[in-house]
Design a protein around this motif. Sequence first.
Motif, PDB file in Angstrom:
ATOM      1  N   UNK A  60      52.699  35.394  37.402  1.00  0.00           N
ATOM      2  CA  UNK A  60      52.820  34.937  38.788  1.00  0.00           C
ATOM      3  C   UNK A  60      53.744  33.735  38.863  1.00  0.00           C
ATOM      4  N   UNK A  61      54.679  33.761  39.799  1.00  0.00           N
ATOM      5  CA  UNK A  61      55.530  32.613  40.067  1.00  0.00           C
ATOM      6  C   UNK A  61      54.742  31.608  40.899  1.00  0.00           C
ATOM      7  N   UNK A  62      54.709  30.381  40.455  1.00  0.00           N
ATOM      8  CA  UNK A  62      53.880  29.368  41.096  1.00  0.00           C
ATOM      9  C   UNK A  62      54.455  28.942  42.443  1.00  0.00           C
ATOM     10  N   UNK A  63      53.557  28.768  43.409  1.00  0.00           N
ATOM     11  CA  UNK A  63      53.927  28.260  44.723  1.00  0.00           C
ATOM     12  C   UNK A  63      53.668  26.761  44.776  1.00  0.00           C
ATOM     13  N   UNK A  64      54.067  26.128  45.876  1.00  0.00           N
ATOM     14  CA  UNK A  64      53.801  24.697  46.043  1.00  0.00           C
ATOM     15  C   UNK A  64      52.311  24.428  46.042  1.00  0.00           C
ATOM     16  N   UNK A  65      51.533  25.340  46.603  1.00  0.00           N
ATOM     17  CA  UNK A  65      50.078  25.183  46.615  1.00  0.00           C
ATOM     18  C   UNK A  65      49.502  25.269  45.209  1.00  0.00           C
ATOM     19  N   UNK A  66      50.050  26.158  44.383  1.00  0.00           N
ATOM     20  CA  UNK A  66      49.560  26.324  43.009  1.00  0.00           C
ATOM     21  C   UNK A  66      49.774  25.069  42.168  1.00  0.00           C
ATOM     22  N   UNK A  67      50.832  24.318  42.475  1.00  0.00           N
ATOM     23  CA  UNK A  67      51.153  23.140  41.671  1.00  0.00           C
ATOM     24  C   UNK A  67      50.678  21.844  42.313  1.00  0.00           C
ATOM     25  N   UNK A  68      49.998  21.935  43.430  1.00  0.00           N
ATOM     26  CA  UNK A  68      49.455  20.739  44.070  1.00  0.00           C
ATOM     27  C   UNK A  68      48.288  20.189  43.257  1.00  0.00           C
ATOM     28  N   UNK A  69      48.215  18.876  43.161  1.00  0.00           N
ATOM     29  CA  UNK A  69      47.126  18.246  42.395  1.00  0.00           C
ATOM     30  C   UNK A  69      45.791  18.368  43.106  1.00  0.00           C
TER      31      UNK A  69
ATOM     32  N   UNK B  52      44.908  21.224  44.813  1.00  0.00           N
ATOM     33  CA  UNK B  52      44.563  22.622  45.027  1.00  0.00           C
ATOM     34  C   UNK B  52      44.159  23.312  43.746  1.00  0.00           C
ATOM     35  N   UNK B  53      44.330  24.615  43.729  1.00  0.00           N
ATOM     36  CA  UNK B  53      44.029  25.417  42.557  1.00  0.00           C
ATOM     37  C   UNK B  53      45.060  26.509  42.437  1.00  0.00           C
ATOM     38  N   UNK B  54      44.826  27.388  41.490  1.00  0.00           N
ATOM     39  CA  UNK B  54      45.742  28.489  41.238  1.00  0.00           C
ATOM     40  C   UNK B  54      45.170  29.746  41.862  1.00  0.00           C
ATOM     41  N   UNK B  55      45.866  30.292  42.835  1.00  0.00           N
ATOM     42  CA  UNK B  55      45.416  31.498  43.521  1.00  0.00           C
ATOM     43  C   UNK B  55      45.836  32.727  42.723  1.00  0.00           C
ATOM     44  N   UNK B  56      44.861  33.540  42.338  1.00  0.00           N
ATOM     45  CA  UNK B  56      45.103  34.706  41.487  1.00  0.00           C
ATOM     46  C   UNK B  56      44.956  35.978  42.313  1.00  0.00           C
ATOM     47  N   UNK B  57      45.934  36.862  42.313  1.00  0.00           N
ATOM     48  CA  UNK B  57      45.787  38.143  43.012  1.00  0.00           C
ATOM     49  C   UNK B  57      44.539  38.871  42.517  1.00  0.00           C
ATOM     50  N   UNK B  58      43.807  39.493  43.450  1.00  0.00           N
ATOM     51  CA  UNK B  58      42.521  40.088  43.089  1.00  0.00           C
ATOM     52  C   UNK B  58      42.663  41.139  41.996  1.00  0.00           C
ATOM     53  N   UNK B  59      43.654  42.004  42.114  1.00  0.00           N
ATOM     54  CA  UNK B  59      43.808  43.062  41.111  1.00  0.00           C
ATOM     55  C   UNK B  59      44.072  42.459  39.735  1.00  0.00           C
ATOM     56  N   UNK B  60      44.875  41.398  39.690  1.00  0.00           N
ATOM     57  CA  UNK B  60      45.177  40.746  38.418  1.00  0.00           C
ATOM     58  C   UNK B  60      43.941  40.090  37.833  1.00  0.00           C
ATOM     59  N   UNK B  61      43.166  39.419  38.681  1.00  0.00           N
ATOM     60  CA  UNK B  61      41.957  38.745  38.209  1.00  0.00           C
ATOM     61  C   UNK B  61      40.954  39.749  37.659  1.00  0.00           C
ATOM     62  N   UNK B  62      40.766  40.853  38.339  1.00  0.00           N
ATOM     63  CA  UNK B  62      39.789  41.849  37.890  1.00  0.00           C
ATOM     64  C   UNK B  62      40.266  42.574  36.634  1.00  0.00           C
ATOM     65  N   UNK B  63      41.575  42.625  36.413  1.00  0.00           N
ATOM     66  CA  UNK B  63      42.106  43.303  35.231  1.00  0.00           C
ATOM     67  C   UNK B  63      42.092  42.394  34.006  1.00  0.00           C
ATOM     68  N   UNK B  64      42.459  41.114  34.197  1.00  0.00           N
ATOM     69  CA  UNK B  64      42.628  40.209  33.055  1.00  0.00           C
ATOM     70  C   UNK B  64      41.392  39.372  32.744  1.00  0.00           C
ATOM     71  N   UNK B  65      40.640  38.977  33.754  1.00  0.00           N
ATOM     72  CA  UNK B  65      39.529  38.067  33.527  1.00  0.00           C
ATOM     73  C   UNK B  65      38.220  38.844  33.352  1.00  0.00           C
ATOM     74  N   UNK B  66      37.241  38.245  32.669  1.00  0.00           N
ATOM     75  CA  UNK B  66      35.918  38.889  32.581  1.00  0.00           C
ATOM     76  C   UNK B  66      35.352  39.100  33.977  1.00  0.00           C
TER      77      UNK B  66
END
Length: 305
Positions: free
Chosen positions: A164-173, A175-189
């Motif tokens: 994922x290419x980081x957005x301004x929100x992703x790099x804000x101190x 905020x947090x990192x927004x993960x696409x749902x399909x990616x999160x369900x595929x890669x994360x437990x």
Amino acid sequence: MEIDLNHAVTEVEKNATCNGGCHKEQATASCVCCVPSSSSSSAVSSSSSYLELWHACAGPLTSLPKKGNVVVYFPQGHLEQAASFSPFTPLEIPTHDLQPQIFCRVVNVQLLANKENDEVYTQVTLLPQAELAGMGKELLEELGADEEGNGRTPTKTTPHMFCKTLTASDTSTHGGFSVPRRAAEDCFPPLDYKQQRPSQELIATDLHGVEWKFRHIYRGQPRRHLLTTGWSIFVSQKNLVSGDAVLFLRGENGELRLGIRRAVRPRNGLPESIVGNQSCYPNFLSSVANAISAKSMFHVFYSPR
């Protein structure tokens, strides 16, 4: 400081001709075999994860030789690469009467990562093969056919990866990192969606073997996957900015890995320990000439990006 990933790599799965992408060399080499220390299935899985993550960070067009391949070393291309990183250009550059094309056998390939900026690079150990010089065109055609047959992309062993290419929100101190749902369900437990605020702790290992801990939570309206606690520390310590890309990869053994691709590529992705002493760059060809004369090994370093 450079980090050796060689312990986690079984073998590079590509064939190529080594060209002008080499920046600096050393005539002294210590051969380290690209074989993991353990033959267990978990070690093999870990090796595959590191190998795939390294290639993902390097980019899809990266092509590397593998141990045992015959490649062609071009002194002029090597010299021009080194000269481009020097603050001055000497009036005369000694060539030491080297042949324009030098056939070499690949003794070792090490996949490395620059701790200064997380850029990946490679150290290739070469052994000159003077007896192959007479084969000329026929050998080059054979090398080309071998490369075409094996292809440019290694066999994909782990489909569980997203970038994922980081957005301004992703790099804000804040905020947090927004993960696409399909990616999160595929890669994360998997999360327990029966909870009011489903969450879990994730531990991901970068290319240097450093573990990063993140809080993975599913919240908001509409609900979305976020990495919260620990993410701002990661962004700060890695100096990430909007436009940089982060890669997550889950191995077959469940281990989570992460890497970085910089939006603005450094002029040279190699560590300062390799390219810092540019004042003597014309002299490295003398080391290559000595290695050829002594039939000994020498190193070339390649920055794929």
